[in-house]
Design a protein around this motif. Structure first.
Motif, PDB file in Angstrom:
ATOM      1  N   UNK A 212       5.034  13.760  30.757  1.00 50.16           N
ATOM      2  CA  UNK A 212       5.894  13.591  29.586  1.00 50.16           C
ATOM      3  C   UNK A 212       6.127  12.127  29.232  1.00 50.16           C
ATOM      4  N   UNK A 213       5.296  11.225  29.776  1.00 50.55           N
ATOM      5  CA  UNK A 213       5.427   9.814  29.425  1.00 50.55           C
ATOM      6  C   UNK A 213       5.135   9.647  27.933  1.00 50.55           C
ATOM      7  N   UNK A 214       6.040   8.988  27.201  1.00 44.10           N
ATOM      8  CA  UNK A 214       5.825   8.849  25.750  1.00 44.10           C
ATOM      9  C   UNK A 214       4.594   8.007  25.430  1.00 44.10           C
ATOM     10  N   UNK A 215       4.096   8.203  24.234  1.00 44.02           N
ATOM     11  CA  UNK A 215       2.955   7.434  23.746  1.00 44.02           C
ATOM     12  C   UNK A 215       3.335   5.956  23.679  1.00 44.02           C
ATOM     13  N   UNK A 216       2.361   5.082  23.976  1.00 48.60           N
ATOM     14  CA  UNK A 216       2.513   3.621  23.954  1.00 48.60           C
ATOM     15  C   UNK A 216       3.350   3.086  25.113  1.00 48.60           C
ATOM     16  N   UNK A 217       3.842   3.961  25.991  1.00 50.99           N
ATOM     17  CA  UNK A 217       4.577   3.490  27.154  1.00 50.99           C
ATOM     18  C   UNK A 217       3.608   3.085  28.262  1.00 50.99           C
ATOM     19  N   UNK A 218       4.071   2.156  29.120  1.00 50.84           N
ATOM     20  CA  UNK A 218       3.214   1.621  30.175  1.00 50.84           C
ATOM     21  C   UNK A 218       3.079   2.626  31.310  1.00 50.84           C
ATOM     22  N   UNK A 219       1.836   2.780  31.767  1.00 50.62           N
ATOM     23  CA  UNK A 219       1.569   3.648  32.915  1.00 50.62           C
ATOM     24  C   UNK A 219       1.226   2.877  34.171  1.00 50.62           C
ATOM     25  N   UNK A 220       0.834   1.594  34.057  1.00 46.62           N
ATOM     26  CA  UNK A 220       0.493   0.790  35.225  1.00 46.62           C
ATOM     27  C   UNK A 220       0.010  -0.589  34.811  1.00 46.62           C
TER      28      UNK A 220
END
Length: 721
Positions: A212-220
């Motif tokens: 559910x991580x929002x779009x454009x949010x950092x993953x790493x």
């Protein structure tokens, strides 16, 4: 006192009566001459660098008379140079830079030393350069006039050592033994070139990202280090493998030079749980001779973490249609949502009532069917935009929303009508067939094929002798007059009913009445008057002109009345006439005070300012606004002792009496008793005597008592009469 030279003359052969005289530059200060022998001596140390030669004059004179025995002789003394000045680097210390990895023999910089000794005499100014410190990295050309420092070692790497201190020596006498020397320092800095590739700190990166991580949010984050500096150390990151669906994007942080891995599309744990990406870091700049830019790669493994997701609608927006005459509980359409989680919770549907304040629609909580709750009217609202929510049964916090746009489809339920309330005007002198009015219609309905209106007269008016209609083929008609004998005296107004029918299914129609007034017009057909009363008016004057004249007359009458009223007020007498009986205002009293010393009988302050008790001080510089009110005669009470009340009443009336002159000089009389210089004004002492009194002395007391004297004089004359 070293001897420099010796001068002799031919007269010096056995002649003891001569002497030598020296003149010119430095004579007597730097140089001295022996008067007897002619030997010249230096009196101080000479410095060629200060002055290289001197011009002097020698002459032989008589020792007794100082008369010249020979003409003066001029000669030059040149100072011979010795090596007494060391070389100097005027511009030192020096700073220089050279790119790292420069080839052997690459010039770095030039240094120059100067020697103040004579360059043409001997080797005192012949310089030789050498390196005292800085070997084996740098070299210098020893015999050049300007020493050029060059790279002497191959592969000098800035990342290993960035700065070098070089000591250069310049020695005169051609570098031989006994020569003097001078030194300077040269700080050499190696500048960076892009000779190092970026290098990831790890070959494998692993990240766990919730679905559910929002779009454009950092993953790493990933980072490739570069030993270079500045622009040579900057890199860009890209995904070169493993992202065929375009789920991720990697960008470069300009401050930290890190690669930021972000989501480009939403993750779905149920469809794919892991990704393996290959990420590449590439230098932005490359050296001209290096060919391709430096780069490095690393592997990034992403594990998708399951999250409790809200229901997902089959469409983000639904478009539904319903006829405006649909009955209650008609099914308009269905929305559908599902729980994307593996557990698959049931979903309940609701309408957000903030978007349906009229509660026009209902929805089945189990299957999402939207039904009609209240009748619709397309002419009131053509579109209804509502929001439908879907909620998980097991977790009510998981809610999703969808927009449902409901379009109300038109049916022919409105009859056409006149576009406006028409009122036509017909000229009495008009011609038969003239167009009286053009009429058009409007319809609230909106048929797909557009509007078409049919106009006709009501059946009972089809054969009327006055008017007819003509279709203009543009959804409008023209109303025409059939004759030219219309007269206002005969009939002032006509009513023409017209039926308008649309082309709907079924057709709708309405009857609209056109009001036609018969008017008087000019020769050009311009309407001038439409009322029968206009015939009794003078020729050339309209009703508006007569109303204006009447208003002016009324205004003049009002002005005259106001003027007369003001004149009447102005002509009222401001003083009491002689024939008035003023004696009613003379109050008899039988009580006297004790003069200024008596403070017990009456309140002198009250008499002086009776209105001050009530806190009111009237202005004496303007005419009072209150009109004069006639007063009844005031009589004293028992024993005639109400002097204080009498004066207060009279002062109050005088303050508010606009006819009492002058308006700014109301007189206030302090009560005077025994001991007053003026004496008593009371008539009690003479009340029992019938003897005549002369009141003329009252006039001599000044303007304040003149009026009182006139009143008493009038009384006496009346009595005699």
């Amino acid at each position: 006192n070293r001897g420099l030279c010796c001068l002799h003359t031919d007269l010096d052969v056995g002649n003891k009566n001569i002497k030598y005289v020296l003149a010119g530059e430095g004579a007597g200060t730097i140089f001295a001459i022996n008067e007897l022998t002619g030997d010249i001596h230096a009196m101080k140390r000479l410095d060629r660098e200060e002055k290289a030669e001197y011009t002097l004059t020698a002459q032989v004179v008589n020792a007794d008379t100082d008369e010249p025995l020979e003409p003066p002789s001029e000669f030059i003394i040149k100072v011979q140079d010795i090596n007494d000045n060391p070389p100097q680097f005027i511009e030192g210390p020096y700073r220089a830079s050279v790119p790292e990895m420069s080839a052997v023999g690459t010039p770095v910089t030039r240094v120059t030393a100067t020697d103040a000794d004579d360059p043409v005499y001997g080797n005192s100014a012949k310089l030789v350069y050498s390196i005292l410190e800085g070997q084996p990295y740098f070299s210098v050309d020893p015999n050049s006039g300007k020493s050029t420092i060059k790279i002497a070692l191959h592969g000098m790497d800035r990342e290993m050592r960035e700065e070098y201190l070089v000591v250069i020596q310049a020695k005169d006498m051609g570098g031989h033994m006994g020569g003097l020397s001078g030194t300077t320092t040269v700080t050499v800095t190696l500048t960076d070139i892009n000779d190092n590739p970026p290098k990831f700190s790890k070959s494998l990166y692993e990240f766990v990202i919730p679905e559910d991580l929002p779009i454009e949010k950092m993953g790493g984050k990933v980072k490739a280090n570069d030993r270079d500096i500045g622009e040579n150390a900057k890199s860009t990151y890209s995904i070169i493998e493993g992202d065929e669906q375009g789920m991720f994007i990697i960008t470069t942080d300009s401050q930290t030079q890190e690669g930021i891995l972000r989501l480009k599309k939403p993750l779905d744990y149920e469809s794919k749980r892991a990704y393996t990406l290959k990420v590449e870091a590439t230098n932005i700049r490359s050296e001209p001779n290096s060919g391709v830019p430096f780069k490095d790669t690393a592997t990034v493994k992403i594990v998708v973490e399951d999250s409790d997701e809200p229901p997902v609608f089959s469409k983000p927006m639904y478009l539904l249609e319903v006829d405006e005459n649909a009955s209650i509980n008609t099914v308009i359409g269905t929305v559908n949502a599902r729980d994307p989680d593996s557990t698959g919770s049931l979903v309940r549907y609701f309408i957000d009532r903030h978007t349906d304040l009229e509660r026009q629609f209902n929805i089945n909580v189990d299957n999402g069917k939207i039904t009609l709750a209240k009748p619709l009217d397309r002419e009131t609202d053509m579109w209804h935009n509502i929001t439908v929510t879907a909620t998980e049964v097991r977790n009510h916090s998981q809610i999703s929303r969808a927009i449902v746009a409901i379009r109300v489809m038109d049916i022919n339920d409105n009859a056409p009508e006149f576009a406006t309330e028409y009122e036509a005007f017909l000229c009495e002198n008009g011609k038969p067939g003239q167009v009286i009015q053009t009429v058009s219609a409007v319809d609230k309905d909106d048929p797909i094929q557009g509007h078409y209106f049919d106009y006709r007269l009501v059946p009972e008016m089809l054969n009327n002798p006055n008017f007819t209609i003509k279709n203009n083929q543009d959804n409008s008609i023209s109303v025409l007059a059939k004759h030219d004998t219309f007269r206002r005296q005969k009939q002032e107004m006509y009513f023409l009913p017209i039926i308008v029918t649309d082309n709907g299914n079924p057709p709708m129609s309405s009857t609209n009445t056109l009001t036609i007034r018969v008017c008087g017009c000019s020769k050009d057909g311009i309407v001038q008057s439409c009322n029968v009363e206009a015939y009794v008016l003078p020729i050339g004057l309209s009703m508006g002109a007569l109303i204006a004249i009447l208003a002016c007359i009324i205004l003049l009458l009002v002005i005259v009345v106001l003027f007369v009223t003001l004149r009447r007020h102005k002509n009222e007498p401001l003083i009491i006439k002689d024939d008035e009986d003023v004696r009613e205002n003379i109050i008899r009293y039988d009580d006297e005070g004790g003069g200024e010393e008596d403070t017990e009988a009456f309140d002198i302050a009250t008499l002086q300012n009776p209105d001050g008790i009530n806190g009111y001080l009237p202005r004496k510089d303007i005419k009072p606004d209150l009109q004069f009110m006639p007063r009844a005669g005031q009589h004293s009470g028992p024993n005639g002792v109400d002097v204080d009340e009498f004066i207060n009443v009279r002062l109050h009336e005088a303050d508010n009496d606009p006819t009492a002159p002058p308006y700014d000089s109301i007189q206030i009389y302090g009560y005077e008793g025994r001991g007053s210089i003026a004496g008593s004004l009371s008539s009690l002492e003479t009340a029992s005597s019938d003897s005549d009194q002369n009141y003329d002395y009252l006039r001599e007391w000044g303007p304040r008592f003149r009026r009182l004297g006139e009143l008493y004089s009038v009384g006496e004359s009346d009595r005699e009469t």
